[in-house]
Each structure stands twice: as C-alpha cells, then as structure tokens.
Scaffold this motif. Sequence first.
Motif, PDB file in Angstrom:
ATOM      1  N   GLY A  73      81.080  55.299 -45.642  1.00 39.32           N
ATOM      2  CA  GLY A  73      80.374  56.235 -46.506  1.00 39.32           C
ATOM      3  C   GLY A  73      79.009  56.668 -46.020  1.00 39.32           C
ATOM      4  N   GLY A  74      78.538  56.092 -44.932  1.00 42.63           N
ATOM      5  CA  GLY A  74      77.244  56.516 -44.421  1.00 42.63           C
ATOM      6  C   GLY A  74      77.318  57.901 -43.810  1.00 42.63           C
ATOM      7  N   GLY A  75      76.144  58.442 -43.484  1.00 40.13           N
ATOM      8  CA  GLY A  75      76.114  59.763 -42.873  1.00 40.13           C
ATOM      9  C   GLY A  75      74.742  60.372 -42.961  1.00 40.13           C
ATOM     10  N   LEU A  76      74.702  61.668 -42.707  1.00 34.61           N
ATOM     11  CA  LEU A  76      73.456  62.428 -42.736  1.00 34.61           C
ATOM     12  C   LEU A  76      73.395  63.238 -44.024  1.00 34.61           C
ATOM     13  CD1 LEU A  76      70.903  63.598 -41.349  1.00 34.61           C
ATOM     14  CD2 LEU A  76      72.423  65.300 -40.284  1.00 34.61           C
ATOM     15  N   GLN A 112      70.455  65.454 -46.740  1.00 29.47           N
ATOM     16  CA  GLN A 112      69.100  65.951 -46.941  1.00 29.47           C
ATOM     17  C   GLN A 112      68.396  65.169 -48.042  1.00 29.47           C
ATOM     18  OE1 GLN A 112      69.428  70.214 -47.636  1.00 29.47           O
ATOM     19  NE2 GLN A 112      68.903  70.612 -45.501  1.00 29.47           N
ATOM     20  N   ALA A 113      67.096  65.152 -47.973  1.00 28.96           N
ATOM     21  CA  ALA A 113      66.315  64.502 -49.022  1.00 28.96           C
ATOM     22  C   ALA A 113      66.683  65.098 -50.379  1.00 28.96           C
ATOM     23  CB  ALA A 113      64.828  64.669 -48.748  1.00 28.96           C
ATOM     24  N   GLY A 114      66.814  64.215 -51.354  1.00 37.89           N
ATOM     25  CA  GLY A 114      67.236  64.630 -52.680  1.00 37.89           C
ATOM     26  C   GLY A 114      68.729  64.563 -52.898  1.00 37.89           C
ATOM     27  N   GLY A 115      69.476  64.367 -51.825  1.00 45.19           N
ATOM     28  CA  GLY A 115      70.925  64.308 -51.923  1.00 45.19           C
ATOM     29  C   GLY A 115      71.437  62.932 -52.296  1.00 45.19           C
ATOM     30  N   SER A 116      72.755  62.816 -52.273  1.00 45.49           N
ATOM     31  CA  SER A 116      73.416  61.570 -52.676  1.00 45.49           C
ATOM     32  C   SER A 116      74.453  61.146 -51.650  1.00 45.49           C
ATOM     33  CB  SER A 116      74.114  61.769 -54.030  1.00 45.49           C
ATOM     34  OG  SER A 116      73.190  62.089 -55.048  1.00 45.49           O
ATOM     35  N   LEU A 117      74.676  59.859 -51.606  1.00 50.74           N
ATOM     36  CA  LEU A 117      75.763  59.269 -50.822  1.00 50.74           C
ATOM     37  C   LEU A 117      76.312  58.089 -51.598  1.00 50.74           C
ATOM     38  CD1 LEU A 117      74.472  59.077 -47.126  1.00 50.74           C
ATOM     39  CD2 LEU A 117      76.348  60.482 -47.963  1.00 50.74           C
ATOM     40  N   ARG A 118      77.580  57.785 -51.341  1.00 42.76           N
ATOM     41  CA  ARG A 118      78.190  56.608 -51.928  1.00 42.76           C
ATOM     42  C   ARG A 118      78.745  55.742 -50.813  1.00 42.76           C
ATOM     43  NH1 ARG A 118      83.758  55.522 -55.042  1.00 42.76           N
ATOM     44  NH2 ARG A 118      83.078  53.979 -56.582  1.00 42.76           N
ATOM     45  N   LEU A 119      78.230  54.542 -50.722  1.00 41.61           N
ATOM     46  CA  LEU A 119      78.723  53.580 -49.747  1.00 41.61           C
ATOM     47  C   LEU A 119      79.793  52.697 -50.387  1.00 41.61           C
ATOM     48  CD1 LEU A 119      75.394  52.387 -48.085  1.00 41.61           C
ATOM     49  CD2 LEU A 119      76.796  54.385 -47.546  1.00 41.61           C
ATOM     50  N   THR A 148      72.683  52.642 -57.589  1.00 39.11           N
ATOM     51  CA  THR A 148      73.485  51.849 -58.509  1.00 39.11           C
ATOM     52  C   THR A 148      74.541  51.084 -57.732  1.00 39.11           C
ATOM     53  OG1 THR A 148      73.198  53.490 -60.271  1.00 39.11           O
ATOM     54  CG2 THR A 148      74.970  51.878 -60.537  1.00 39.11           C
ATOM     55  N   ILE A 149      74.551  49.771 -57.915  1.00 44.81           N
ATOM     56  CA  ILE A 149      75.580  48.942 -57.289  1.00 44.81           C
ATOM     57  C   ILE A 149      76.673  48.684 -58.315  1.00 44.81           C
ATOM     58  CG2 ILE A 149      74.437  46.759 -57.894  1.00 44.81           C
ATOM     59  CD1 ILE A 149      75.435  45.652 -55.169  1.00 44.81           C
ATOM     60  N   SER A 150      77.906  48.700 -57.835  1.00 37.80           N
ATOM     61  CA  SER A 150      79.034  48.411 -58.714  1.00 37.80           C
ATOM     62  C   SER A 150      80.114  47.718 -57.898  1.00 37.80           C
ATOM     63  CB  SER A 150      79.578  49.693 -59.348  1.00 37.80           C
ATOM     64  OG  SER A 150      80.046  50.577 -58.362  1.00 37.80           O
ATOM     65  N   SER A 151      81.060  47.161 -58.584  1.00 40.94           N
ATOM     66  CA  SER A 151      82.141  46.474 -57.886  1.00 40.94           C
ATOM     67  C   SER A 151      83.450  46.640 -58.623  1.00 40.94           C
ATOM     68  CB  SER A 151      81.816  44.980 -57.713  1.00 40.94           C
ATOM     69  OG  SER A 151      81.722  44.347 -58.981  1.00 40.94           O
ATOM     70  N   ASP A 152      84.508  46.499 -57.895  1.00 46.37           N
ATOM     71  CA  ASP A 152      85.858  46.485 -58.452  1.00 46.37           C
ATOM     72  C   ASP A 152      86.441  45.142 -58.049  1.00 46.37           C
ATOM     73  OD1 ASP A 152      88.606  46.688 -58.913  1.00 46.37           O
ATOM     74  OD2 ASP A 152      88.593  48.853 -58.599  1.00 46.37           O
ATOM     75  N   ASN A 153      86.395  44.185 -58.958  1.00 44.25           N
ATOM     76  CA  ASN A 153      86.817  42.834 -58.610  1.00 44.25           C
ATOM     77  C   ASN A 153      88.300  42.768 -58.261  1.00 44.25           C
ATOM     78  OD1 ASN A 153      84.208  41.860 -59.034  1.00 44.25           O
ATOM     79  ND2 ASN A 153      84.593  41.397 -61.182  1.00 44.25           N
ATOM     80  N   MET A 179      73.944  56.104 -54.145  1.00 42.15           N
ATOM     81  CA  MET A 179      72.558  56.383 -53.801  1.00 42.15           C
ATOM     82  C   MET A 179      72.236  57.827 -54.152  1.00 42.15           C
ATOM     83  SD  MET A 179      72.316  54.381 -50.151  1.00 42.15           S
ATOM     84  CE  MET A 179      73.392  55.541 -49.306  1.00 42.15           C
ATOM     85  N   ASN A 180      71.342  58.008 -55.091  1.00 43.29           N
ATOM     86  CA  ASN A 180      70.920  59.336 -55.526  1.00 43.29           C
ATOM     87  C   ASN A 180      69.456  59.560 -55.198  1.00 43.29           C
ATOM     88  OD1 ASN A 180      73.496  59.695 -56.681  1.00 43.29           O
ATOM     89  ND2 ASN A 180      72.832  58.849 -58.635  1.00 43.29           N
ATOM     90  N   SER A 181      69.054  60.809 -55.232  1.00 43.35           N
ATOM     91  CA  SER A 181      67.647  61.165 -54.971  1.00 43.35           C
ATOM     92  C   SER A 181      67.152  60.494 -53.694  1.00 43.35           C
ATOM     93  CB  SER A 181      66.769  60.757 -56.163  1.00 43.35           C
ATOM     94  OG  SER A 181      67.206  61.386 -57.350  1.00 43.35           O
TER      95      SER A 181
END
Length: 114
Positions: A8-11, A13-20, A66-71, A80-82
């Motif tokens: 889920g990593g990558g490039l 822009q500032a203000g954007g979001s990613l989900r790892l 925000t961290i979350s899990s699926d047990n 990851m936002n903002s």
Amino acid sequence: QVRLVESGGGLVQAGGSLRLSCAVSGIRSSAMAWYRQTPGKQRELVAIITSGGSTNYADSVKGRFTISSDNAKNMVYLQMNSLKPEDTATYYCNVPRPYGPDYWGTGTLVTVSS
C-alpha cells in the motif's frame, strides 16, 4: 514460519491519503503495530492495536492516522489521511513479542510530496 507482508505504500501529494496493509501469517498475536523509519533516524512507533481493539498513536499522527485490524484474516491496516511531507518514511509492520525479538515486515515506502 512467521511472515509479515506490507503493501500500500507509494507516492502521494501532501494532504492526500494512503492505506497500508499488513498480512500476518504463522502467528496469532495479542497486538500488532506500525513503525516508521527515515534514513539516519531511529525506528519510531506510529500506532499499535491490541486484539481487543485498544489503540495508541504517536502524537505526530493522532487525528490523522487510524490503525485497525481484522483478526479473522490476521491483517492490520493503517489509514493515513492529511499526509504531510514529514510522514515520508519506510513503514514497517510489527508483531511485538514479550519474550524474544519482535517480528518485522520488510517495509513499504511512503513518499509525501509537498
């Protein structure tokens, strides 16, 4: 054999979001965490979640990550936002062990451009 595989990593822009995402196999843990590291600096804890759902965050990411899990799937996520340029780092999935060395993934690079 224990494996932690991040994605889920990558490039962005500032203000954007990613989900790892991190797929954990070979172990069931009472907690899972995300760390990050930039060259020349110590690896730092970003967020941790217990199997009961309790969470804790670094002050620098509170309110944005925000961290979350699926047990059931043995997965842990980091939304990851903002995002800010200072969030640029390699992010590592972690399974802490009270007796013995922690388990670590190989990392996924997040780059936030200004």
